[in-house]
Design an enzyme around this catalytic site. Sequence first.
Site, short mmCIF file in Angstrom:
data_model
loop_
_atom_site.label_atom_id
_atom_site.label_comp_id
_atom_site.label_asym_id
_atom_site.label_seq_id
_atom_site.Cartn_x
_atom_site.Cartn_y
_atom_site.Cartn_z
N VAL A 517 0.88 -1.17 0.00
CA VAL A 517 0.00 0.00 0.00
C VAL A 517 0.91 1.22 0.00
O VAL A 517 1.57 1.52 1.00
CB VAL A 517 -0.94 -0.01 1.21
CG1 VAL A 517 -1.84 1.22 1.20
CG2 VAL A 517 -1.80 -1.27 1.20
N CYS A 597 32.79 9.58 9.65
CA CYS A 597 34.19 9.51 10.08
C CYS A 597 34.40 8.43 11.15
O CYS A 597 35.43 7.78 11.20
CB CYS A 597 34.66 10.86 10.61
SG CYS A 597 33.75 11.42 12.06
#
Length: 1027
Positions: A517, A597
Site C-alpha cells: 500500500v 568519520c
Amino acid sequence: MEIDDSLYSRQRYVLGDSAMHQMAQSSVFLSGMGGLGVEIAKNIVLAGVKAVTLHDTKQCETWDLGSNFFIRKEDVLSQRRRVEAVCPRVAELNPYVHVDMSSSALDDNTDLGFLRRYQCVILTEARLSLQKRVNEFCHSQQPPIRFISCDVYGICARVFCDFGEEFEVFDPTGEEPKEVFIQMNFGELFCKLFQDNPGVVTCMDNQPHGLQTGQSVVFREVGGMVELNGTSRQVSVLSSHSFAIGDTSQLQPYTHGGFFVMVKTPKMYRFETLERQLCDPRVLTPDFSKPEAPLQIHAGMLALDTFQEQHSRLPNTGCLQDAEVLLKLTEEVNAALKSKASVNTELVRCLSRTARGILPPLAAAVGGLASQEVLKAITGKFAPLQQWFYLDAIEVVKPLQPLSAEEFSPRGDRYDGLRACIGDSLCLQLHKLRVFMVGCGAIGCEMLKNFALLGIGLAKSSGEVCITDPDLIEKSNLNRQFLFRPHHIQKPKSTTAAEATRDINPDLQVEAHLNKVCPATENIYNDSFYSSLNLVVTALDNVEARRYVDSRCVSNQRPLLDSGTMGTKGHTEIIVPNLTESYNSHRDPPEEEIPFCTLKSFPSVIEHTIQWARDKFESAFVHKPSMYSSFWQTHSSAEVVLQRMQAGESLEGSFQVIKLLSRQPTQWDQCVAIARLKFEKYFKRKALQLLHSFPLDTRLKDGSLFWQSPKRPPTPLEFDLKDSLHFAFIVSTARLFAGIYNIPYSERDLSEEAITRILADVKIPEYRPSEKVKTDETAKKPDQIKMPLSSEEERDAIAHLEQAIATDRVTPERLRMSPLQFEKDDDSNGHMDFVASASSLRAIMYSIEPADRLKTKRIAGKIIPAIATATAAVAGLVALELIKVVGGFGFESHKNCFFNLAIPVVVLTEPAAVKQTLIRNNIYYTIWDCWTVFGHEDFTLSDFMNAVREKYGIEPTMVVHGVKMLYVPVMPGHSKRLKLTMHKLIKPSVDRRYVDLTVSFAPEADGDEDLPGPPVRYYFSPDGETP
C-alpha cells in the site's frame, strides 16, 4: 539442546539463550480450554517449552466457536471433548513441544501429587476453592511449583501469580546493557579538596546514563585511574547524565577516557499464597484515570466467585435480581478487604449482565500477559507480576446499558458469548463491517483470529475483510504468526492467512491481495476503495508505511487502528475522524546516524564495526554490481563508450565501471586472491596508514592526546589462515565475489587445503604509506561530495578500456554482474558469514570486544525482536477498540495503550483529542477538515481564489500543488497565471477527479506571515466525477 535459530531467531533476541534453554527443559500444566486457556496454550507452545499438558473436562458447544479458535463446527456436531479437539491443533504449532491432554476430574477430591512433574501450573475456568487448594499445594513444594490462575468473565479479567516465597530473577528488565563513554570529575585536585566526597562520573555530551541508584557498573579503559578498570561500583544517581561511585580519593589521578557498562544483578521476589492475598491484594494499575478500578474489580470478581459457590452457576444474562445479589455480595466482600475502594455499582451490574459471555479480544489481551508470566515463571527472565492484574472493558458496554434484556439473550449460534456482552445490534454491525487490513504478519494473524471470532465481515451480511501483504512466509515467521505451518513456507502470507481465517469461521468473506500500500498502488487503493470501507487496520512493521496509510485515512475520513510491538513492548493507537489526532500528528525523534568519520576510521563500540561491515557488503556486492549492469544496459557498446570518452565527453559512472571491468575475475582462484587483498587493505594497511598519519603520541592543539577514549588506536592484523576468523573472511568474501561475477565453485574449493594452495601464489604488494590522507571528524561519505577527476585518471580509464577491447575481454557475459540482496536469515548464502567475520576482525583491530553471530545478525539485519505474547496482547487491545469505533462511541470511551510485559507495566490512556487551529475571525480547522471547490474545464485560478473567498470568508494568498507553486504573488509572472485554467496549471491525468491544494491565507495585519489552513480539494468537474 541446540536452539533452532531459523525458527526462534526473533524470540531469541527477546528472551536470550539462557531462558530459551530453561524453557526447553520445563513442563507446564494448563487447565481450561475456553477462549482464555487456548490463548495461553497457543502462546507458550509457540514460545517453545518442553511439554504442555492441556486439561479440560467439557464438551464442545456451539458457544465455543465464538471464543476458541481451535474448535470447529464438526467438533460440536460430533460432541467431542474440547481438549480432544484442541490438543492436535495446538501441537501443530511447534514440533519441538510435546503436547498431551487430560480430561480427568480436577476438583476438591483429586490427589494433586501428579502436579509435581510440572514446573508451572495454570488454572483457567476454575472455582476459587479449587484455585486456593491447587495454589497451596504448589506453594508448599520444594522447590515451589509456579502457580498462575486467570479468568475472563464478560467485561472483567484477572491474573494472579504465586512463584513461591523466594523467586530469583536474573534479568528483571531485559534491557541490553549499553556502553556509555565518560568524563570523571575527580582529578587529583578535586580529591585533595574533597576527601570525604564521592567521585562523580559525567557522561560525555550529557548522554543519559539510564541508571538507578543502587545499581552497579563496571569500568573499562579509564585513563590514569586504572584501579577502577574491571571493578564493579554501586552508583548513586545525581542527575540524568551524572552519578557518584563512592570514595576515589586514594586512587591515582584521572587523566582521560573510559566507559562503563551496567551490571545486571539478580533480584529476589517474594510471593504470598492466593488465600493470603485475597484480603490484601498487591495489584497493578493499568489505567490511572481509574486508579480504584483494580480493587473494585477484585471485590466484584471475588463476589462472583461466591455467587458461583452458592448457586452453582453464573448470574443470568440481564437478570436484575441476580445483579442485586451480586451487588450485595460485593459490598460484603469489600467490607472484609484490608485494602479497599468504594464499590462500583455500575461495574458490578455490568459484570453480572455479561458474566456468562466472553469478549474474545479481552481474552487475547489478558492471555498474552498471562502467557508472558508463564515464561517468567519457568525462566527467571523479567520481573514477575506481583501479584494481581485486573482489566475491565466497561467502556465497551457502558453505552449499551439502556438496551433491553432481549438484545443480550442467546440465539443458539457461535456469537452468543459475544452477544451477552455487546448485544445483538452491535453483533450485526460487526457482521456488516468492511475492513481493510494492511499486513499479515504476527499482528495481522492475531487480528484475523479476532475478526473470525467477532464475526467481522460476513459474506451473508455483505461484509468483507480485505487484506494485503506482498511477503512470502519464512520459517522464522512460524514462531509468532500462528496461522502458518511448515508446509506454508514460501507461500504468500495474505492468501494463506485468508484460508486459515476461514477455517476458524467459514462465514467470513476474506479477500487477499499481494500488493504494497503505497503511492504506486493508488490506482488499486483509490478513493472509491476507501469510501467503500468502514475502517482500516494496520499491522505493519515500519513507520513510513504507517504514515502513508494514515494520510490516506485522513484524506478519506476513515478510522484507523494502529499497533506495533518490539520485544515485550507494545503500543496501540486509535485514530477516529473528528475525534482524535492522527498518526502523522506526532513524530518520533529520528534515529541517530553513526557519523561517517566514526565508521571510516574511529569506531569505538561494536555497533560501529557491524555497520561498517554491512556498508562494505552494500558497496561491493550491491551498489557496484547494480551500477555496472545499469551502465552497460544504457551504453550497450564498449567501442561507442570509448569513442565518446576519447572525444572528451563525460559519462556518469564510466570511470568506476571501467575500473571494475579491468579488474574483473574470471575464475575462483582470482576471487580468493581478491579476498586476501581485501583482508590486507581492511585490517592491516588501514591501521598502518592511520598510525602513520596520527602516531600514538599525537596531540591536539589543546595539548590533549589525539588517541584517547572514545577514539581507539588500531592494531594492524597479520594474516593467519589457521585463525578461523581469518579463514571465514577469505571464504565468505571470495564466495560473494564469485556470486556477483557469476563464477562457479565447488564445495572442495572452499576447503582449507584448497584455499591454502591458492593463497600460496598470491603476491601481497609492499605497503607504502600515503601522505595525502584526509582522516578527520568532518569526513563525508563519497556520495556526498563530487570528486573531480584528474586528466591522468581519465587517460588511465581510456587506456584500460582500449586494452579490454583489444584483448577481447568485452563480451556480453563480462558486461553483466549480478547484484546481491542482503539476506540475513539464509545461513547458506555467506552474507552473514562476511558481515560477522569482517565486523569481528575490525573489532579486534580496534580492541573492541567482538559480538557473537546472533547479535551481529540483529544489528546488521535491523531485526525487530518479537514474541507471540506481545503480538497477541496488542491485537486483543486493538480489537476491543474496534468494537467501540463500530458502535460510534464517544471520545471518552477510547483508550490507547502502551505496555511492557517484561517489567510488567500496562498503561491505558485517552487518545490525543483533535486540535482546532484558529485561522482568523473565529475560522478554525482540524486535520480532518478539507475544504472543497467544484470547478469545470474553463475554471481559472482567479475563479478558484474567488470561490474560496466567497465560500469560506477568507482571502487566499498562495496556492501550492505538491511541490509546485501555482500562485505566489511575489514571484515574477505569477499574476498572469490568474487567467489560466486550473486544468492548464495542474495538468491532471485523464482519470483524476480532484487534487488537494495547499492554500495560505491573508494575515490580519500587514507584515505578518500568511496563515495556514486545511487542504482545499479542487474537483475538476461540477459533480466531482471524472471529467
